[in-house]
Design a protein around this motif. Structure first.
Motif, PDB file in Angstrom:
ATOM      1  N   ARG A 141      18.461   4.783   4.567  1.00  0.00           N
ATOM      2  CA  ARG A 141      17.087   5.418   4.603  1.00  0.00           C
ATOM      3  C   ARG A 141      16.204   4.845   3.431  1.00  0.00           C
ATOM      4  NH1 ARG A 141      20.185  10.270   5.413  1.00  0.00           N
ATOM      5  NH2 ARG A 141      20.260  10.634   3.184  1.00  0.00           N
ATOM      6  N   LYS A 142      16.909   4.567   2.267  1.00  0.00           N
ATOM      7  CA  LYS A 142      16.153   3.850   1.343  1.00  0.00           C
ATOM      8  C   LYS A 142      15.647   2.516   1.575  1.00  0.00           C
ATOM      9  CE  LYS A 142      16.692   2.946  -3.734  1.00  0.00           C
ATOM     10  NZ  LYS A 142      17.742   2.754  -4.895  1.00  0.00           N
ATOM     11  N   ILE A 143      16.463   1.662   2.321  1.00  0.00           N
ATOM     12  CA  ILE A 143      15.863   0.536   2.889  1.00  0.00           C
ATOM     13  C   ILE A 143      14.928   0.417   3.757  1.00  0.00           C
ATOM     14  CG2 ILE A 143      16.762  -1.435   4.208  1.00  0.00           C
ATOM     15  CD1 ILE A 143      19.474  -1.638   2.937  1.00  0.00           C
ATOM     16  N   ASP A 144      15.109   1.401   4.693  1.00  0.00           N
ATOM     17  CA  ASP A 144      13.945   1.858   5.685  1.00  0.00           C
ATOM     18  C   ASP A 144      12.670   2.233   4.946  1.00  0.00           C
ATOM     19  OD1 ASP A 144      15.627   1.255   7.592  1.00  0.00           O
ATOM     20  OD2 ASP A 144      16.120   3.113   8.215  1.00  0.00           O
ATOM     21  N   THR A 145      12.784   3.271   4.247  1.00  0.00           N
ATOM     22  CA  THR A 145      11.519   3.566   3.327  1.00  0.00           C
ATOM     23  C   THR A 145      10.844   2.301   2.705  1.00  0.00           C
ATOM     24  OG1 THR A 145      12.295   5.833   3.221  1.00  0.00           O
ATOM     25  CG2 THR A 145      10.559   5.070   1.753  1.00  0.00           C
ATOM     26  N   LEU A 146      11.741   1.438   1.902  1.00  0.00           N
ATOM     27  CA  LEU A 146      11.016   0.425   1.274  1.00  0.00           C
ATOM     28  C   LEU A 146      10.474  -0.713   2.148  1.00  0.00           C
ATOM     29  CD1 LEU A 146      13.519  -0.376  -1.420  1.00  0.00           C
ATOM     30  CD2 LEU A 146      11.402   0.561  -1.864  1.00  0.00           C
ATOM     31  N   GLU A 147      11.138  -0.715   3.278  1.00  0.00           N
ATOM     32  CA  GLU A 147      10.422  -1.664   4.360  1.00  0.00           C
ATOM     33  C   GLU A 147       9.336  -1.323   4.926  1.00  0.00           C
ATOM     34  OE1 GLU A 147      13.474  -2.444   7.234  1.00  0.00           O
ATOM     35  OE2 GLU A 147      14.518  -4.357   6.061  1.00  0.00           O
ATOM     36  N   LYS A 148       9.106   0.146   5.164  1.00  0.00           N
ATOM     37  CA  LYS A 148       7.896   0.488   5.812  1.00  0.00           C
ATOM     38  C   LYS A 148       6.824   0.254   4.426  1.00  0.00           C
ATOM     39  CE  LYS A 148       6.070   4.908   7.728  1.00  0.00           C
ATOM     40  NZ  LYS A 148       6.639   6.415   8.245  1.00  0.00           N
ATOM     41  N   THR A 149       7.187   0.737   3.588  1.00  0.00           N
ATOM     42  CA  THR A 149       6.111   0.726   2.530  1.00  0.00           C
ATOM     43  C   THR A 149       5.694  -0.634   2.203  1.00  0.00           C
ATOM     44  OG1 THR A 149       7.326   2.762   1.209  1.00  0.00           O
ATOM     45  CG2 THR A 149       5.764   1.117  -0.044  1.00  0.00           C
ATOM     46  N   TYR A 150       6.560  -1.602   2.406  1.00  0.00           N
ATOM     47  CA  TYR A 150       6.227  -2.981   1.905  1.00  0.00           C
ATOM     48  C   TYR A 150       5.322  -3.214   3.235  1.00  0.00           C
ATOM     49  CZ  TYR A 150       7.020  -8.140   1.984  1.00  0.00           C
ATOM     50  OH  TYR A 150       6.561  -9.574   2.023  1.00  0.00           O
ATOM     51  N   THR A 151       5.705  -2.992   4.496  1.00  0.00           N
ATOM     52  CA  THR A 151       4.957  -3.663   5.656  1.00  0.00           C
ATOM     53  C   THR A 151       3.580  -3.097   5.772  1.00  0.00           C
ATOM     54  OG1 THR A 151       6.866  -3.418   6.939  1.00  0.00           O
ATOM     55  CG2 THR A 151       4.929  -3.456   8.149  1.00  0.00           C
ATOM     56  N   GLN A 152       3.522  -1.669   5.196  1.00  0.00           N
ATOM     57  CA  GLN A 152       2.142  -1.119   5.061  1.00  0.00           C
ATOM     58  C   GLN A 152       1.284  -1.684   3.806  1.00  0.00           C
ATOM     59  OE1 GLN A 152       2.735   3.009   4.639  1.00  0.00           O
ATOM     60  NE2 GLN A 152       3.217   3.657   6.758  1.00  0.00           N
ATOM     61  N   LYS A 153       1.921  -2.084   2.859  1.00  0.00           N
ATOM     62  CA  LYS A 153       1.157  -2.367   1.594  1.00  0.00           C
ATOM     63  C   LYS A 153       0.610  -4.060   1.978  1.00  0.00           C
ATOM     64  CE  LYS A 153       1.724  -2.548  -3.231  1.00  0.00           C
ATOM     65  NZ  LYS A 153       2.540  -2.453  -4.523  1.00  0.00           N
ATOM     66  N   TYR A 154       1.512  -4.830   2.642  1.00  0.00           N
ATOM     67  CA  TYR A 154       1.097  -6.232   2.661  1.00  0.00           C
ATOM     68  C   TYR A 154       0.729  -6.412   4.250  1.00  0.00           C
ATOM     69  CZ  TYR A 154       3.009  -6.500  -1.921  1.00  0.00           C
ATOM     70  OH  TYR A 154       3.006  -6.170  -3.350  1.00  0.00           O
ATOM     71  N   ALA A 155       0.362  -5.559   5.035  1.00  0.00           N
ATOM     72  CA  ALA A 155       0.280  -5.731   6.366  1.00  0.00           C
ATOM     73  C   ALA A 155      -0.880  -6.902   6.663  1.00  0.00           C
ATOM     74  CB  ALA A 155      -0.733  -4.554   6.962  1.00  0.00           C
ATOM     75  N   MET A 156      -1.899  -7.076   5.876  1.00  0.00           N
ATOM     76  CA  MET A 156      -2.859  -8.087   5.987  1.00  0.00           C
ATOM     77  C   MET A 156      -2.327  -9.491   5.890  1.00  0.00           C
ATOM     78  SD  MET A 156      -6.468  -8.971   4.386  1.00  0.00           S
ATOM     79  CE  MET A 156      -6.985  -7.270   4.792  1.00  0.00           C
ATOM     80  N   GLU A 157      -1.233  -9.679   5.001  1.00  0.00           N
ATOM     81  CA  GLU A 157      -0.690 -11.055   4.407  1.00  0.00           C
ATOM     82  C   GLU A 157       0.090 -11.418   5.503  1.00  0.00           C
ATOM     83  OE1 GLU A 157      -1.421  -8.670   2.548  1.00  0.00           O
ATOM     84  OE2 GLU A 157      -2.400  -9.189   0.459  1.00  0.00           O
TER      85      GLU A 157
END
Length: 372
Positions: A141-157
């Motif tokens: 769950r922690k990994i999934d949460t970090l990946e989701k946050t990372y994807t949302q934060k750097y979606a443009m890049e």
């Protein structure tokens, strides 16, 4: 055996000098005392085991566990001893049950408190496995949460990086196709894309220029894509995504070993359920049986005292209690009378009357004279 018997009599809270006179009651109070003693012993072990997990990892964990176990066991022993010894057998059955009701409720609470740490030890293996599964799920769950946050934060890049990769793949295919066509043009292979003239002529030079343009573009795209990958990689390090890994078996064993009392208590509660949330009846019944066993064990001295008929010891104890109350009230009245007489004596101004009072030789007059 005499010392053991006297010890269990003491544990039962009985008046030993009175109990000695009635041999028929000896075994009953030995049994009650033994039950109270072993209940306190289990409480001591249970409390010490619970405290050991509270201070797990500390150098003084064992010392704290032993100290708290002794204090907790002593407190339970004193409480049980008072509960049993305070039940009066002189009333009716309903009166005795009503009198014992608060004590039974207290005994149930004590039984629940005692049973829980022991259940933790009994189901230790299953608890460890449940904790390992929980740690693995938590890490996922922690990994999934970090990946989701990372994807949302750097979606443009990330979108730009995907576009660069697609363009790179497309350019590589075009370059391979253009290089093949250039070779066909140079060697004079006649196709829809070539002139069929052998040698490095005009058409070959045009195809060479297109090929070089595509190669230059590929180099630019490759550099941009490399820079973007490097940037996203550094962002992953910064966000902690690259350093987060699933626990190894060794790490899981270590985590389950140092788990605190709250985590182990939660895992014990979860043993009664399957992974899909349905009730695991076998484990649930085993936990319930152990809990009720200790509750019954804790209530047993009270039940024994209630179920046992009124014996000669109970009658003698009641008479002793009545006599003590009578003497206490008589002493109280006497103390009041003495106090009043002494007070009147000091207020009286008649000296002759004082002499007459002194010569009266009554008990209170003598005490007044001595007081004066």
């Amino acid at each position: 055996m005499k010392k053991v018997t006297r010890f269990f009599w003491f544990c039962s809270g009985a008046h030993i000098d009175t109990l000695k006179k009635y041999p028929i009651e000896h075994n009953k109070y030995v049994g009650i005392g033994a039950t109270i003693f072993f209940t306190a012993l289990f409480a001591s072990l249970s409390g010490g085991y619970a405290m050991y997990f509270v201070f797990s990892g500390s150098a003084f964990a064992v010392g704290f566990a032993i100290l708290f176990g002794l204090i907790w066991g002593t407190a339970i022993f004193n409480m049980d001893r008072y509960i049993v010894s305070s039940i009066n057998k002189e009333g009716t059955t309903n009166q005795q049950i009503l009198q014992a009701s608060p004590r039974i409720l207290l005994a149930i609470m004590i039984g629940v408190v005692i049973s829980r740490p022991i259940e933790l030890k009994i189901f230790d293996k299953e608890i460890r496995q449940k904790l390992k599964n929980a740690y693995i799920k938590g890490q996922h769950r922690k990994i999934d949460t970090l990946e989701k946050t990372y994807t949302q934060k750097y979606a443009m890049e990330m979108g730009k990086d995907v576009d660069l990769k697609k363009e790179k793949d497309s350019l590589e295919k075009d370059i391979n196709r253009s290089r093949y066509q250039l070779n066909q043009e140079v060697f004079g292979d006649k196709t829809n894309q070539t002139s069929g003239i052998t040698g490095y002529g005009t058409y070959a030079k045009q195809k060479q220029a297109v090929l070089e343009e595509k190669e230059n573009r590929l180099k630019t795209v490759t550099d941009d894509q490399g820079k973007m990958d490097d940037y996203l990689g550094r962002r992953k390090d910064y966000e902690g995504l690259n350093s987060l890994r699933l626990f190894s078996d060794q790490q899981l064993d270590s985590l389950s070993n140092v788990a605190g009392f709250a985590d182990r208590n939660w895992a014990l509660g979860q043993l009664g359920y399957n992974d899909d949330g349905s009730r695991n009846l076998d484990t649930y019944l085993a936990e319930t049986f152990i809990s009720w066993l200790f509750i019954l064990f804790e209530c047993l001295p009270v039940f024994v005292k209630l179920m046992s008929p009124k014996g000669p010891y109970d009658v003698a104890l009641a008479k002793i209690s009545e006599a003590n109350i009578h003497f206490a009230e008589k002493d109280k009245d006497r103390d009041i009378a003495v106090t009043d007489s002494v007070y009147d004596y000091h207020l009286d101004k008649d000296v002759e009357k004082k002499k007459r009072l002194i010569s009266g030789q009554s008990e209170y007059d003598i005490e007044r004279h001595q007081y004066d």
